[in-house]
Design a protein around this motif. Sequence first.
Motif, PDB file in Angstrom:
ATOM      1  N   ILE A   1       6.944   7.489  -2.308  1.00  0.00           N
ATOM      2  CA  ILE A   1       8.064   6.639  -1.941  1.00  0.00           C
ATOM      3  C   ILE A   1       8.924   6.437  -3.175  1.00  0.00           C
ATOM      4  CG2 ILE A   1       6.714   4.533  -2.348  1.00  0.00           C
ATOM      5  CD1 ILE A   1       8.286   3.247  -0.038  1.00  0.00           C
ATOM      6  N   PHE A   2      10.227   6.587  -2.999  1.00  0.00           N
ATOM      7  CA  PHE A   2      11.146   6.557  -4.142  1.00  0.00           C
ATOM      8  C   PHE A   2      12.394   5.793  -3.739  1.00  0.00           C
ATOM      9  CE2 PHE A   2      14.527   8.610  -6.747  1.00  0.00           C
ATOM     10  CZ  PHE A   2      14.058   8.215  -7.985  1.00  0.00           C
ATOM     11  N   ILE A  60       9.547  -7.181  -6.051  1.00  0.00           N
ATOM     12  CA  ILE A  60       8.571  -8.276  -6.019  1.00  0.00           C
ATOM     13  C   ILE A  60       7.146  -7.755  -5.925  1.00  0.00           C
ATOM     14  CG2 ILE A  60       7.846 -10.334  -4.746  1.00  0.00           C
ATOM     15  CD1 ILE A  60      10.741 -10.574  -3.765  1.00  0.00           C
ATOM     16  N   ALA A  61       6.912  -6.778  -5.053  1.00  0.00           N
ATOM     17  CA  ALA A  61       5.579  -6.192  -4.882  1.00  0.00           C
ATOM     18  C   ALA A  61       5.753  -4.727  -4.520  1.00  0.00           C
ATOM     19  CB  ALA A  61       4.805  -6.917  -3.784  1.00  0.00           C
ATOM     20  N   ALA A  62       4.792  -3.903  -4.922  1.00  0.00           N
ATOM     21  CA  ALA A  62       4.925  -2.474  -4.672  1.00  0.00           C
ATOM     22  C   ALA A  62       3.567  -1.812  -4.606  1.00  0.00           C
ATOM     23  CB  ALA A  62       5.778  -1.813  -5.761  1.00  0.00           C
ATOM     24  N   SER A  63       3.493  -0.748  -3.833  1.00  0.00           N
ATOM     25  CA  SER A  63       2.305   0.092  -3.719  1.00  0.00           C
ATOM     26  C   SER A  63       2.784   1.475  -3.265  1.00  0.00           C
ATOM     27  CB  SER A  63       1.318  -0.491  -2.695  1.00  0.00           C
ATOM     28  OG  SER A  63       1.792  -0.288  -1.377  1.00  0.00           O
ATOM     29  N   PRO A  64       1.910   2.490  -3.242  1.00  0.00           N
ATOM     30  CA  PRO A  64       2.344   3.806  -2.758  1.00  0.00           C
ATOM     31  C   PRO A  64       2.784   3.812  -1.302  1.00  0.00           C
ATOM     32  CG  PRO A  64       0.321   3.991  -4.032  1.00  0.00           C
ATOM     33  CD  PRO A  64       0.556   2.530  -3.825  1.00  0.00           C
ATOM     34  N   ARG A  65       2.622   2.695  -0.599  1.00  0.00           N
ATOM     35  CA  ARG A  65       2.996   2.638   0.817  1.00  0.00           C
ATOM     36  C   ARG A  65       4.208   1.765   1.085  1.00  0.00           C
ATOM     37  NH1 ARG A  65      -2.369   1.136   3.998  1.00  0.00           N
ATOM     38  NH2 ARG A  65      -2.381  -0.567   2.477  1.00  0.00           N
ATOM     39  N   HIS A  66       4.638   0.951   0.097  1.00  0.00           N
ATOM     40  CA  HIS A  66       5.800   0.106   0.325  1.00  0.00           C
ATOM     41  C   HIS A  66       6.362  -0.402  -0.999  1.00  0.00           C
ATOM     42  CE1 HIS A  66       2.914  -3.156  -0.352  1.00  0.00           C
ATOM     43  NE2 HIS A  66       3.976  -3.905  -0.629  1.00  0.00           N
ATOM     44  N   ILE A  67       7.645  -0.767  -0.975  1.00  0.00           N
ATOM     45  CA  ILE A  67       8.300  -1.438  -2.102  1.00  0.00           C
ATOM     46  C   ILE A  67       9.028  -2.642  -1.533  1.00  0.00           C
ATOM     47  CG2 ILE A  67       9.977  -1.249  -3.971  1.00  0.00           C
ATOM     48  CD1 ILE A  67       9.503   1.762  -4.001  1.00  0.00           C
ATOM     49  N   HIS A  68       8.595  -3.839  -1.922  1.00  0.00           N
ATOM     50  CA  HIS A  68       9.169  -5.086  -1.414  1.00  0.00           C
ATOM     51  C   HIS A  68      10.073  -5.663  -2.492  1.00  0.00           C
ATOM     52  CE1 HIS A  68       9.505  -8.624   1.052  1.00  0.00           C
ATOM     53  NE2 HIS A  68       9.061  -9.412   0.077  1.00  0.00           N
ATOM     54  N   ALA A  69      11.344  -5.944  -2.125  1.00  0.00           N
ATOM     55  CA  ALA A  69      12.310  -6.372  -3.133  1.00  0.00           C
ATOM     56  C   ALA A  69      13.277  -7.395  -2.550  1.00  0.00           C
ATOM     57  CB  ALA A  69      13.083  -5.163  -3.646  1.00  0.00           C
ATOM     58  N   THR A  98      11.961  -4.354   2.543  1.00  0.00           N
ATOM     59  CA  THR A  98      10.681  -3.699   2.291  1.00  0.00           C
ATOM     60  C   THR A  98      10.807  -2.240   2.709  1.00  0.00           C
ATOM     61  OG1 THR A  98       9.512  -5.760   2.773  1.00  0.00           O
ATOM     62  CG2 THR A  98       8.204  -3.736   2.718  1.00  0.00           C
ATOM     63  N   PHE A  99      10.825  -1.359   1.726  1.00  0.00           N
ATOM     64  CA  PHE A  99      10.959   0.080   1.990  1.00  0.00           C
ATOM     65  C   PHE A  99       9.567   0.644   2.262  1.00  0.00           C
ATOM     66  CE2 PHE A  99      14.337  -1.426  -0.699  1.00  0.00           C
ATOM     67  CZ  PHE A  99      15.473  -0.909  -0.086  1.00  0.00           C
ATOM     68  N   VAL A 100       9.428   1.332   3.391  1.00  0.00           N
ATOM     69  CA  VAL A 100       8.111   1.582   3.960  1.00  0.00           C
ATOM     70  C   VAL A 100       7.824   3.081   4.082  1.00  0.00           C
ATOM     71  CG1 VAL A 100       6.658   1.206   5.991  1.00  0.00           C
ATOM     72  CG2 VAL A 100       8.279  -0.561   5.274  1.00  0.00           C
ATOM     73  N   TYR A 101       6.592   3.442   3.734  1.00  0.00           N
ATOM     74  CA  TYR A 101       6.017   4.720   4.162  1.00  0.00           C
ATOM     75  C   TYR A 101       4.636   4.415   4.742  1.00  0.00           C
ATOM     76  CZ  TYR A 101       3.648   9.150   4.363  1.00  0.00           C
ATOM     77  OH  TYR A 101       2.931  10.231   4.810  1.00  0.00           O
TER      78      TYR A 101
END
Length: 384
Positions: free
Chosen positions: A28-29, A42-51, A65-68
């Motif tokens: 995820i990019f 605010i929070a991030a993982s290989p499955r989502h980026i929350h901002a 929240t950008f999601v995969y």
Amino acid sequence: MDKAPVSCFRRLFYQSFGFNPEGRLGGIFMCWNDSALNLNVIAASPRHIHALVKDVHTNIEYYATFVYVYPKKSVQDSLWEEFLFLNPEDKPWMLPGEFNNITCIQEKWGGNQSVNARMTKFVDFMNNVGLISLQALGVPFTWPNKYKDDLLIFERLDKVVANSYWFELHPSYILHNCPILGSNHSPVFIDTVGSQVSRRRKCFKFEAMWNLHPEFKQFVKRAWKCSEGLPPLDHFRGCLGTFTFLVKHWNRAVFGSIREKKDKILKEMNCVQKELTSFNYNANSLNNFNEKVHLEAQINERLAQVLKEEEVMWAQKTKSNSLKHGDKNTRFFQLCATIRRKQNEINKIRDGNGIWWYKGEALEQVFMQEFKMRFTNRSNPSQC
């Protein structure tokens, strides 16, 4: 992230953040222009980026929240639980990305049409946090199976969901599913302001030559079974839109290009006939010779079918109601279509002030202005 892609994107967007894929899955990019947006991860993982996103010009803030979502059901369950803690409650929240899920049967065409547990849990999660799937323009589906195993399947796996507070903040949004090109997923474009510039596009036309394909009638029956249970008018609109989208992909994946099919068959015919003319006739090779003769006959049948399709195609373009000008007379139809196209083409126009305008949007504006002037000017009826 790899340094090369990051440096490339930063030339355009200045800021970037993301995770590499795990093998062939995930990744995820995110990139943005800090002169237009302030984005605080605010929070991030290989499955989502929350901002938290803030528009620099309007000072409008919302959570994104950008999601995969991984295709595996077991991994999805834990992700929905994680998203419950990210819910900003009474704040605007938008989740764009690849969800690998559909929200209803209408978001899938082909394959198994039954409701499964994975879809039910996804819908339950959306209902629990008050999320709504945004309606999109463009293609109705965002993922095809590329006609794998002779089975054509389309699904809307890529989407944008948001809560009611986000809808109140962006009532004029425009979500557009772009055509599926190099990737097996459709790019999804969202304009939160709704100031999308309209562009002219080629209108869809039904091709009469499709009727000559042995699988086409069955294809139409399957495509026309969508949106069942809706009111008659909504059912008709849904089926018409679905059929238009699916038949474009069917035309490319199954029916194919007339020119390419014709060239391929002619090359095969050339090879077979060369082998036949250079054949050494003897008792041992008689069976092989008969096979080549049989193959030539099959190629001739395929060629006759393609020539018939070509004839119907050009007859339709010339608006000919009957093929009375001779069999396989495609040259005549092609010439008629070319002449008709030239006759209907408008290259320039002169307005009321004697100024010439040429192709483009300016020419269209002249037409509109002249029509408005003629049909709204009641003082001089002779101009109409």
